[in-house]
Design an enzyme around this catalytic site. Structure first.
Site, PDB file in Angstrom:
ATOM      1  N   LYS A  15      24.993 -20.569  33.342  1.00 31.39           N
ATOM      2  CA  LYS A  15      25.150 -20.757  34.783  1.00 31.39           C
ATOM      3  C   LYS A  15      23.959 -21.479  35.403  1.00 31.39           C
ATOM      4  CE  LYS A  15      28.272 -16.895  35.761  1.00 31.39           C
ATOM      5  NZ  LYS A  15      28.457 -15.627  36.503  1.00 31.39           N
ATOM      6  N   ARG A  16      22.791 -21.352  34.796  1.00 32.10           N
ATOM      7  CA  ARG A  16      21.630 -22.016  35.395  1.00 32.10           C
ATOM      8  C   ARG A  16      21.718 -23.541  35.292  1.00 32.10           C
ATOM      9  NH1 ARG A  16      17.590 -23.519  31.786  1.00 32.10           N
ATOM     10  NH2 ARG A  16      17.868 -22.844  29.631  1.00 32.10           N
TER      11      ARG A  16
END
Length: 469
Positions: free
Chosen positions: A241-242
């Site tokens: 997700k980063r």
């Protein structure tokens, strides 16, 4: 032999990019060989599996255009069959009851750790007689795995991979409460579904050695395996997700076309020469596991944007108008003009040439969708000074009598007006853009005017002139 592949996601979250690529590769392999592509929902984790996640998986595959054959198989519903197979192995002497308590197993691990030994079950119940079984304690069923020799995977991507059997312990097949373990369920389901080729992420490679031992214990012919490298982010770390959106539905909502996403996912770890733009028909014709690389692919959003821009330009105006209409309905609601569908079709050729996603396309198309009087943002409002309104008033009169309401004719009339007024074209076009679009940024203003039509343009110019300073 008919080729049968399967995609088997766990419904514990969104359909992520890596899963979508795995599904695509399985689908292409089956379609290339004229075979069957099956879908299995591995919903045995009852606490984490959700109906919403199942819907997201099904919707995501449908959006991506990956149609599966036959009915969806739900793994949890097959638990009795999984248990039956474990008991068959037990009856054939290829599995056994283990009565170790949780405390015993923990003590075993701690002793192994202290001695610097690998952490694994030591087989203490492997050959003990049934008379040693403690009363009132439900046992697990463990596989009686081979203790010598080796297990080899002839992988269609990774090549030959071998592990010594001494490194593998006797895995649990059936828990004490009678529920099957993941490794058992997968093997039984793949066998019963007739799967001939398992294509999945290389994070499953270690599972394959254990699963092969189950196949051998049941005297079943195993499928072929192909373990594809994972997808990494631009920094080389595993995609997460980063790095941005990793769920397929997020890319759909951002305005990517399914054919662009298929093309992009295909090129993440698979190649056909130097070809970048690959149609679905070509992908089915060309796809082969021999062209899957062994190194992790890196996700590059700029390349996806480039591909999506290409497919936007290739898409029909009618299709794009329909898709953009959904975005505009979500943002404008009742404030959307009835003439919007026709305007979108008329203006789409110009719009799609300058955008990369449907969402960008909707932003650019917004001037065509607004009801009068349109909202004017502060920057555009600064272009509507008293002097500019006077220019608009005279320009409106000049435009009103144009014989052919086309972008070239409107531009020619505006240029003639500017020259006759001793002004630069920008001094005329900027307030016109503000009046027609409510913004200082838009598609070419004469193109906008042509799409809006004479009556709408005259009305918007009048609204801008009447607007309070």
């Amino acid at each position: 032999m008919t080729v049968v592949t399967r995609f088997a996601p766990s419904p514990t979250g969104y359909l992520h990019i890596g899963g979508a690529r795995t599904a695509l590769f399985n689908w292409l392999h089956a379609r290339h060989h004229g075979g069957t592509f099956r879908l299995r929902i591995e919903d045995t984790d009852r606490q984490r599996s959700t109906d919403d996640a199942i819907r997201a998986i099904l919707d995501g595959l449908k959006w991506l255009g990956l149609d599966w054959d036959d009915e969806v198989v739900y793994q949890f519903s097959r638990a009795p069959r999984h248990a039956e197979v474990a008991k068959q192995m037990l009856a054939r002497g290829r599995a056994y009851h283990c009565y170790c308590s949780t405390d015993e197993l923990q003590a075993m691990r701690e002793a192994q750790k202290a001695a610097g030994q690998p952490i694994r079950y030591d087989g203490r119940w492997r050959d003990r007689p049934a008379s040693d079984a403690p009363s009132g304690i439900p046992p697990v069923i463990r596989l009686k795995a081979p203790q010598s020799g080796e297990t080899t995977v002839e992988d269609d991507v990774q090549g030959r991979v071998t592990v010594q059997n001494a490194q593998l312990d006797d895995l649990v097949l059936l828990r004490a409460d009678g529920t099957p373990t993941y490794l058992l369920a997968v093997v039984v389901d793949d066998h019963d579904m007739g799967v001939t080729q398992v294509i999945r992420g290389d994070d499953h490679l270690t599972n394959t050695f254990r699963q092969l031992q189950i196949y051998h214990a049941m005297d079943w012919a195993p499928p072929r395996f192909a373990h594809i490298p994972l997808i990494h982010g631009p920094d080389g770390a595993k995609l997460s997700k980063r790095h941005g959106a990793v769920g397929l539905e997020a890319y759909r909502d951002m305005g990517y076309l399914p054919e662009a996403m298929r093309n992009y996912l295909l090129r993440l770890g698979w190649a056909h020469g130097d070809d970048e733009i690959i149609s679905t028909a070509q992908a089915i014709e060309w796809f082969g596991l021999e062209a899957v690389g062994r190194s992790p692919a890196r996700f590059d959003a700029a390349k996806l944007d480039h591909l999506n821009g290409h497919y936007l330009r290739e898409a029909s105006d009618e299709r794009l108008a329909s898709l953009v209409l959904d975005y505009l309905r979500a943002t404008l609601g009742d404030a959307m003009a009835p003439a919007t569908p026709d305007r979108l079709k008329a203006g789409m050729a110009g719009l799609k040439a300058r955008t990369k996603t449907l969402k960008e396309l909707a932003v650019q198309a917004a001037p065509y969708a607004r009801l009068r009087p349109i909202a004017i943002d502060p920057k555009a409002a600064s272009q509507l000074s008293a002097e500019a309104k006077a220019v608009l008033s005279r320009l409106g009169a000049a435009l009103r009598n144009i014989e052919s309401w086309t972008a070239p004719a409107i531009e020619a009339a505006a240029r003639s007006f500017a020259e006759a007024s001793g002004a630069k074209l920008g001094a005329v076009a900027q307030p016109l853009r503000a009046a027609l679009t409510g913004s200082t940024v838009s598609p070419p203003v004469f193109e906008v005017a042509a799409v809006l039509g004479r009556a709408e343009c005259m009305g918007r110019i009048e609204d801008a002139i009447a607007r309070a300073a």
